[in-house]
Design an enzyme around this catalytic site. Sequence first.
Site, PDB file in Angstrom:
ATOM      1  N   HIS A  13       0.812  -1.302   0.001  1.00 24.40           N
ATOM      2  CA  HIS A  13      -0.094  -0.142  -0.066  1.00 24.40           C
ATOM      3  C   HIS A  13       1.007   1.289   0.080  1.00 24.40           C
ATOM      4  O   HIS A  13       0.619   2.288  -0.905  1.00 24.40           O
ATOM      5  CB  HIS A  13      -0.938  -0.190   1.301  1.00 24.40           C
ATOM      6  CG  HIS A  13      -1.511   1.216   1.432  1.00 24.40           C
ATOM      7  ND1 HIS A  13      -2.965   1.351   1.497  1.00 24.40           N
ATOM      8  CD2 HIS A  13      -1.028   2.380   2.060  1.00 24.40           C
ATOM      9  CE1 HIS A  13      -3.207   2.770   1.607  1.00 24.40           C
ATOM     10  NE2 HIS A  13      -2.209   3.211   2.206  1.00 24.40           N
ATOM     11  N   GLU A  14       1.774   1.262   0.997  1.00 23.84           N
ATOM     12  CA  GLU A  14       2.630   2.623   0.924  1.00 23.84           C
ATOM     13  C   GLU A  14       3.491   2.532  -0.197  1.00 23.84           C
ATOM     14  O   GLU A  14       3.648   3.841  -0.805  1.00 23.84           O
ATOM     15  CB  GLU A  14       3.655   2.216   2.114  1.00 23.84           C
ATOM     16  CG  GLU A  14       2.968   2.195   3.652  1.00 23.84           C
ATOM     17  CD  GLU A  14       2.121   3.722   3.687  1.00 23.84           C
ATOM     18  OE1 GLU A  14       2.394   4.606   3.109  1.00 23.84           O
ATOM     19  OE2 GLU A  14       0.951   3.503   4.328  1.00 23.84           O
ATOM     20  N   HIS A  21       1.659   4.342  -3.150  1.00 26.55           N
ATOM     21  CA  HIS A  21       1.914   6.149  -2.949  1.00 26.55           C
ATOM     22  C   HIS A  21       3.181   6.430  -3.849  1.00 26.55           C
ATOM     23  O   HIS A  21       3.099   7.531  -4.444  1.00 26.55           O
ATOM     24  CB  HIS A  21       1.847   6.411  -1.462  1.00 26.55           C
ATOM     25  CG  HIS A  21       0.403   6.333  -0.872  1.00 26.55           C
ATOM     26  ND1 HIS A  21      -0.579   6.439  -1.403  1.00 26.55           N
ATOM     27  CD2 HIS A  21       0.378   5.945   0.317  1.00 26.55           C
ATOM     28  CE1 HIS A  21      -1.590   6.377  -0.402  1.00 26.55           C
ATOM     29  NE2 HIS A  21      -0.847   5.970   0.469  1.00 26.55           N
ATOM     30  N   GLU A  46      -6.112   7.091  -0.951  1.00 19.95           N
ATOM     31  CA  GLU A  46      -6.004   5.757  -0.067  1.00 19.95           C
ATOM     32  C   GLU A  46      -6.618   4.868  -0.711  1.00 19.95           C
ATOM     33  O   GLU A  46      -6.214   3.290  -0.332  1.00 19.95           O
ATOM     34  CB  GLU A  46      -6.506   6.220   1.414  1.00 19.95           C
ATOM     35  CG  GLU A  46      -5.714   7.371   2.184  1.00 19.95           C
ATOM     36  CD  GLU A  46      -4.270   6.706   2.406  1.00 19.95           C
ATOM     37  OE1 GLU A  46      -3.974   5.610   2.611  1.00 19.95           O
ATOM     38  OE2 GLU A  46      -3.071   7.636   2.556  1.00 19.95           O
TER      39      GLU A  46
END
Length: 303
Positions: free
Chosen positions: A146-147, A150, A219
């Site tokens: 997930h990070e 980004h 997100e």
Amino acid sequence: MPRTRSLSRYAPDRGLATRMATTMFLIGLLYVVFVGVLLVLLRGSWPVVLLVAGALFVGQFWFSDKIAALGMGAREVTREQAPELHGTVDRICALADMPKPKVAVADSDVPNAFATGRGEKTALVCVTTGLLRRLEPEELEGVLAHEMSHVAHRDVAVMTIASFLGVLAGMMTRVALYSGLGRSRDANAAAAMILVPVVSGAVYVLSFLLTRVLSRYRELAADRAAALLTGRPSALASALTKVSGEMARIPTRDLRKAEPYNAFWFAPAFSSKESLGRLLSTHPTLEQRLDQLARISERLGQV
């Protein structure tokens, strides 16, 4: 001859790209109008306006991620210091075909993670010691994927630019209040003293709401990209549920320290179910995130 690196294998998200482009266009338009109004109202101070605006933009773009990492206590770790963490990041980089970011750990019992950096070359991914203690390996992989989504989508750079106008609005209000206009009896100066704070406040509110909308969508986009990359949306859902549940057990003083960096975190230190709270939140609700991951699981044929 060096090989030209291909784009990452993170699933492309046209919705995210469209929302980023739309938000940046609206904020850019707001920025142009705002500076134009300031130049008209502060005719004698236009060099100060341009100088402050330029300096703020450069400073926020180049240093905001470093300041945030420092503020959250990120400490870069070597492979010897954190072999399992490095191994997980290596697997994600191999899956995504992207260069490895710096890997860091923050000494905090708040179970969370974040990524900073304007692009892949300056990226840093950090997890807290509280997160490492609580998550299983597959859950940690989902959070890190997930990070790193980004990073792949340049979210940090986009959000830094998008939030710049709010910072500028606040600074311009101070410039107006301390530039000497208040000591002048000129009618135009008196009008400027009233209008500049009003315009600055309106610009701040609009830019704040625009960046919050974009932040919530990014997100969801990062959750989706991580689930598709790893092929295990259920692991990410488990991590989200576990992290959100553990937040309730963290002392309030620790959560307050983490709250200013909510936009960077995997999950917010504080969240609200109130309608106004959701409007101002940097993250979608846990229910929205879990619902999206459940739909992805069904599409992938998982239970």
